[in-house]
Enzyme design. Structure first.
Site, mmCIF file in Angstrom:
data_model
loop_
_atom_site.group_PDB
_atom_site.id
_atom_site.type_symbol
_atom_site.label_atom_id
_atom_site.label_comp_id
_atom_site.label_asym_id
_atom_site.label_seq_id
_atom_site.Cartn_x
_atom_site.Cartn_y
_atom_site.Cartn_z
ATOM 1 N N SER A 85 -6.995 -3.929 -8.736
ATOM 2 C CA SER A 85 -5.789 -3.731 -7.922
ATOM 3 C C SER A 85 -5.835 -2.479 -7.052
ATOM 4 O O SER A 85 -4.853 -2.166 -6.377
ATOM 5 C CB SER A 85 -4.556 -3.688 -8.827
ATOM 6 O OG SER A 85 -4.707 -2.680 -9.792
ATOM 7 N N THR A 183 -1.046 -0.232 -8.816
ATOM 8 C CA THR A 183 -1.314 0.863 -7.884
ATOM 9 C C THR A 183 -1.599 2.101 -8.699
ATOM 10 O O THR A 183 -1.012 2.275 -9.765
ATOM 11 C CB THR A 183 -0.044 1.123 -7.027
ATOM 12 O OG1 THR A 183 0.162 0.002 -6.177
ATOM 13 C CG2 THR A 183 -0.143 2.384 -6.199
ATOM 14 N N THR A 201 -3.813 1.509 -3.263
ATOM 15 C CA THR A 201 -3.743 0.163 -3.847
ATOM 16 C C THR A 201 -4.420 -0.871 -2.954
ATOM 17 O O THR A 201 -4.590 -0.644 -1.754
ATOM 18 C CB THR A 201 -2.259 -0.243 -4.029
ATOM 19 O OG1 THR A 201 -2.174 -1.459 -4.775
ATOM 20 C CG2 THR A 201 -1.568 -0.454 -2.692
ATOM 21 N N ARG A 211 -0.180 -7.920 5.500
ATOM 22 C CA ARG A 211 0.971 -7.427 4.720
ATOM 23 C C ARG A 211 0.696 -5.984 4.274
ATOM 24 O O ARG A 211 -0.346 -5.676 3.719
ATOM 25 C CB ARG A 211 1.191 -8.313 3.489
ATOM 26 C CG ARG A 211 2.330 -7.861 2.559
ATOM 27 C CD ARG A 211 1.852 -7.015 1.401
ATOM 28 N NE ARG A 211 2.905 -6.712 0.429
ATOM 29 C CZ ARG A 211 2.771 -5.857 -0.572
ATOM 30 N NH1 ARG A 211 1.640 -5.230 -0.757
ATOM 31 N NH2 ARG A 211 3.764 -5.634 -1.402
ATOM 32 N N VAL A 212 1.648 -5.117 4.540
ATOM 33 C CA VAL A 212 1.544 -3.736 4.085
ATOM 34 C C VAL A 212 2.635 -3.524 3.040
ATOM 35 O O VAL A 212 3.789 -3.898 3.252
ATOM 36 C CB VAL A 212 1.711 -2.751 5.263
ATOM 37 C CG1 VAL A 212 1.824 -1.323 4.773
ATOM 38 C CG2 VAL A 212 0.528 -2.891 6.227
ATOM 39 N N GLY A 213 2.254 -2.957 1.912
ATOM 40 C CA GLY A 213 3.228 -2.729 0.844
ATOM 41 C C GLY A 213 3.890 -1.366 0.961
ATOM 42 O O GLY A 213 3.879 -0.723 2.014
ATOM 43 N N ASP A 214 4.435 -0.929 -0.146
ATOM 44 C CA ASP A 214 5.139 0.356 -0.171
ATOM 45 C C ASP A 214 4.191 1.553 -0.265
ATOM 46 O O ASP A 214 4.546 2.658 0.146
ATOM 47 C CB ASP A 214 6.098 0.390 -1.368
ATOM 48 C CG ASP A 214 5.354 0.216 -2.698
ATOM 49 O OD1 ASP A 214 4.449 -0.653 -2.767
ATOM 50 O OD2 ASP A 214 5.673 0.932 -3.662
ATOM 51 N N THR A 234 4.960 1.952 -8.589
ATOM 52 C CA THR A 234 4.110 0.770 -8.627
ATOM 53 C C THR A 234 5.001 -0.453 -8.855
ATOM 54 O O THR A 234 6.156 -0.320 -9.227
ATOM 55 C CB THR A 234 3.055 0.926 -9.745
ATOM 56 O OG1 THR A 234 2.221 -0.232 -9.786
ATOM 57 C CG2 THR A 234 3.700 1.113 -11.116
ATOM 58 N N GLY A 235 4.437 -1.611 -8.621
ATOM 59 C CA GLY A 235 5.216 -2.835 -8.748
ATOM 60 C C GLY A 235 5.396 -3.484 -7.390
ATOM 61 O O GLY A 235 4.811 -3.021 -6.403
ATOM 62 N N GLY A 237 6.021 -4.091 -4.032
ATOM 63 C CA GLY A 237 6.308 -3.055 -3.057
ATOM 64 C C GLY A 237 7.503 -3.342 -2.176
ATOM 65 O O GLY A 237 8.166 -2.412 -1.687
#
Ligand code: ASP
Length: 325
Positions: A85, A183, A201, A211-214, A234-235, A237
């Protein structure tokens, strides 16, 4: 005023304010005290955070800064091919491409660097640090992030390990759903009392390309204010982006909440927004300039590594609905 001078000026103000804030805890009213030699501290998400903190601790013992320590810690996880991950060996997106997100913030100077959806570069956290140090920008994404990395001496490599490729082939035969994600988020306070945060991450496995996460979004997956402290998480995003989670936690700490109270308040907010449905994991941890720390998660099972008093331990964050009041 150029950006460098602007940030340097801002930094001296922030540093002075942070020192003043810490010195206010002196019983004797002297300037020295808890600020002069605070014990180095670090936190990192998940059990793989233990190995990361070993590297970060080593850096701090060598007198490196909090910024160095969080980068070194994050690199350990990025380089681990068994970690699916983060970084090299991370599970790919829906097109079978590993796209990485990372960001880093220096609490001492207030400077920040971030890369999103970067491909074929093994250590996005170090690219993020180069953005912080060698560019007038905060965030660079996609092809631009890769070309920036190459301009800084990084080289392209294949990040899709045979294990991740086999996994991807299997996923193509299955229905969509949560395919896994984690993450490494790292917080540090060094011997000078300066703080930094890093977050890196491969994001949600089988995510939509681009796609871009947090994790690379300042204020969502991480935030740090040298006067107050920092947070990272984490989790899923999207839940952190919706709530500006890390920024919200830091602002709550600024307004008097302890790190633990602030993390719990944020998790409660996410729960309210999602009608208490626990269909996803989501966790945050925080540390303030006085070395107080806290962690809370939505579902049970969130672990974090902690460096305190020279020892690294693995701890469990308080879980919503179980340990909260
Ligand atoms: N926050 C990461 C993302 O959404 C995934 C995770 O930490 O589990 O990209």
């Amino acid at each position: 005023m150029d950006r460098r001078r602007f940030i340097q000026n801002a930094a001296s103000g922030a540093g002075a304010a942070a020192l003043a804030a810490r010195s206010s805890f002196s019983k004797e009213g002297t300037i020295a005290m808890n600020s002069s030699n605070p014990s180095p501290m670090m936190m990192a998400t998940w059990n793989f955070g233990v190995a990361a903190l070993e590297a970060g601790h080593e850096a701090l013992k060598q007198g490196k800064t909090a910024l160095d320590a969080v980068e070194r810690a994050a690199i350990v996880t990025e380089n681990d091919p068994e970690n699916t991950s983060v970084g090299y060996g991370g599970y790919p997106n829906a097109r079978g491409v590993v796209q990485l997100d990372a960001a880093i913030i220096d609490g001492k100077t207030g400077r920040m660097g971030s890369v999103g959806a970067i491909e074929n570069i093994k250590n996005p956290i170090s690219v993020a640090r180069k953005v912080l140090e060698h560019s007038p920008h905060v965030m660079i994404v996609g092809e631009g992030a890769k070309s920036f990395a190459l301009s800084q001496g990084f080289h392209e490599e294949n990040l899709l390990t045979p294990k991740a490729l086999d996994w991807y082939a299997e996923q193509l035969k299955k229905d969509q759903g949560d395919k896994g994600h984690d993450t490494i988020g790292v917080l540090a306070r060094d011997g000078a009392g300066d703080m930094a945060v890093a977050c890196t991450t491969s994001g949600l496995a089988m995510k939509w390309p681009g796609r871009v996460g947090d994790s690379p979004l300042i204020g969502a997956g991480l935030y740090m204010d040298g006067e107050v402290g920092g947070a990272t998480g984490t989790g899923v995003g999207e839940r952190a982006i919706e709530t500006c989670a890390a920024f919200a936690i830091v602002e709550m700490m600024r307004n008097g909440k302890t790190p633990q109270e602030a993390c719990e308040a944020l998790i409660r907010r996410v729960a309210r927004r999602n009608s208490g449905k626990l269909a996803f994991q989501f966790a945050f941890m925080a540390m303030n300039v006085d070395g107080e720390y806290g962690a809370a998660s939505y579902q049970s099972g969130f672990e974090y590594a902690l460096l305190k008093d020279g020892k690294i331990t693995l701890n469990t964050g308080k879980t919503f609905g179980k340990d909260f009041d």
